[in-house]
Design a protein around this motif. Structure first.
Motif, PDB file in Angstrom:
ATOM      1  N   GLY A  43       0.799  -1.222   0.000  1.00  0.00           N
ATOM      2  CA  GLY A  43       0.000   0.000   0.000  1.00  0.00           C
ATOM      3  C   GLY A  43       0.826   1.264   0.000  1.00  0.00           C
ATOM      4  N   ASP A  44       0.185   2.352   0.408  1.00  0.00           N
ATOM      5  CA  ASP A  44       0.834   3.666   0.378  1.00  0.00           C
ATOM      6  C   ASP A  44       1.742   3.901   1.578  1.00  0.00           C
ATOM      7  N   GLY A  45       1.775   2.972   2.518  1.00  0.00           N
ATOM      8  CA  GLY A  45       2.606   3.171   3.708  1.00  0.00           C
ATOM      9  C   GLY A  45       4.085   2.948   3.466  1.00  0.00           C
ATOM     10  N   TYR A  46       4.430   2.384   2.309  1.00  0.00           N
ATOM     11  CA  TYR A  46       5.831   2.100   1.998  1.00  0.00           C
ATOM     12  C   TYR A  46       6.182   2.666   0.626  1.00  0.00           C
ATOM     13  N   VAL A  47       7.416   3.133   0.497  1.00  0.00           N
ATOM     14  CA  VAL A  47       7.914   3.635  -0.777  1.00  0.00           C
ATOM     15  C   VAL A  47       8.968   2.654  -1.304  1.00  0.00           C
ATOM     16  N   GLN A  48       8.926   2.355  -2.591  1.00  0.00           N
ATOM     17  CA  GLN A  48       9.870   1.415  -3.197  1.00  0.00           C
ATOM     18  C   GLN A  48      11.173   2.138  -3.539  1.00  0.00           C
ATOM     19  N   ARG A  49      12.279   1.639  -3.003  1.00  0.00           N
ATOM     20  CA  ARG A  49      13.577   2.272  -3.250  1.00  0.00           C
ATOM     21  C   ARG A  49      14.400   1.518  -4.290  1.00  0.00           C
ATOM     22  N   ARG A  50      14.175   0.209  -4.401  1.00  0.00           N
ATOM     23  CA  ARG A  50      14.960  -0.587  -5.368  1.00  0.00           C
ATOM     24  C   ARG A  50      14.179  -1.848  -5.703  1.00  0.00           C
ATOM     25  N   ILE A  51      14.145  -2.195  -6.991  1.00  0.00           N
ATOM     26  CA  ILE A  51      13.496  -3.421  -7.440  1.00  0.00           C
ATOM     27  C   ILE A  51      14.420  -4.128  -8.424  1.00  0.00           C
ATOM     28  N   GLU A  52      14.661  -5.426  -8.193  1.00  0.00           N
ATOM     29  CA  GLU A  52      15.495  -6.228  -9.090  1.00  0.00           C
ATOM     30  C   GLU A  52      14.754  -7.514  -9.431  1.00  0.00           C
ATOM     31  N   VAL A  53      14.786  -7.869 -10.708  1.00  0.00           N
ATOM     32  CA  VAL A  53      14.178  -9.113 -11.176  1.00  0.00           C
ATOM     33  C   VAL A  53      15.208  -9.855 -12.017  1.00  0.00           C
TER      34      VAL A  53
END
Length: 328
Positions: free
Chosen positions: A124-134
């Protein structure tokens, strides 16, 4: 205006004339090292390694809580019911940061993206994504194969270099010490189930270079002393050579350990395992250059004539030898 400069000549960490009897314990050290190498190899073959996303594929997302410390139990409860398989959640850096790992999903890369979207939506909106790796399965398999080739290629290249520069006996000691350093580092990662990713492979390759440099310094002093002390017993000569380079070996290791310890304590979670692998490798590498690479020469021996060479006759000696007795 004259400012006197203090006459400071420094000090020796190990005083000149230090004669620690390393060769006295060469048998115990080699047996202990071989036992640890076998145990590390057995751990690797039976338990394996805790491969990171780089090597086994999957997805990784780093998130930060917007409102105070992250609640691990709450996040775990949200993600476990998504039907995306094993989800690992751990604190990362500060108490507001979390690192989430999602296992490889059946299907192509689109399936991984769908799983990541489920995670983001659940947070949800309570967390911000700082890094995503796939990382897909094909890429992870290729990275794993390339990493193994890189480590073995570096060991072979180092062995050939030492063989051509010194002799095969020196190369045997160096290759055993390098195998010792690599296997023990991998064994520790397997024993404590620490994450093993590409950064650890980089650390292992760095350890190989560091340990090789230290072993070459000791080998160079051994060769120099073999030429200088032609009648000295080999074990005594090896003790002398190790003691003469001991201050350099220990001080270099302590300097590197000081810097890496700072990275381990203050560098953050991203490079923590890398720093740990470097720290372990330098400690183990310093030990192996003293107790494995050089002492092995005491067991297999070394042909002095290969290093000393045949002495040339003094000028005029051959001529005087051929002249008949009493010649003027």
């Amino acid at each position: 205006m004259f400012f006197p400069i203090p006459d400071f000549k420094g000090f020796d960490f190990f005083p000149h004339g230090t004669r620690l009897p390393f060769m006295k314990y060469k048998g115990v050290a080699l047996v202990a090292s071989v036992v640890l190498m076998v145990a590390s190899l057995a751990l690797f073959l039976t338990q394996g390694l805790n491969y990171g996303v780089d090597f086994k594929g999957g997805s990784l997302i780093e998130v930060q809580s917007k409102s105070g410390p992250a609640d691990l139990s709450e996040v775990r409860a949200k993600l476990n019911g998504l039907g995306i398989g094993d989800v690992q959640i751990q604190a990362f850096g500060s108490d507001t940061d979390l690192l989430i790992r999602v296992e490889q999903q059946p299907g192509d890369e689109a399936a991984q993206q769908v799983a990541m979207k489920k995670v983001v939506d659940a947070l949800g909106d309570g967390y911000v994504q700082r890094r995503i790796e796939v990382v897909g399965p094909a890429v992870s398999s290729e990275l794993r194969s390339t990493s193994i080739i890189a480590v073995f290629a570096s060991l072979i290249a180092v062995s050939l270099y030492v063989w051509f520069r010194f002799d095969w006996q020196f190369a045997a000691g160096v290759i055993l010490s390098l195998l010792h350093d690599v296997l023990l580092t991998i064994g520790i990662f397997s024993l404590f189930w620490l994450e093993f990713d590409l950064s650890i492979v980089a650390a292992v390759l760095t350890i190989v270079g560091y340990s090789m440099n230290d072993s070459v310094v000791v080998s160079d002093r051994i060769r120099e002393n073999l030429r200088k002390f032609k009648r000295m017993e080999l074990n005594e000569l090896l003790d002398l050579s190790i003691n003469e380079t001991l201050s350099r070996t220990v001080l270099t290791g302590m300097t590197a350990i000081a810097g890496i310890t700072a990275l381990l304590l203050f560098g953050g979670e991203v490079i923590r395992n890398f720093s740990l692998a470097m720290l372990l490798g330098i400690v183990i590498g310093t030990y192996s250059s003293i107790f494995i690479a050089a002492p092995l020469l005491g067991f297999i021996g070394i042909k002095r004539e290969n290093l000393i060479g045949t002495a040339k006759p003094a000028p005029g000696a051959e001529k005087s030898k051929k002249e008949p007795a009493g010649a003027v």
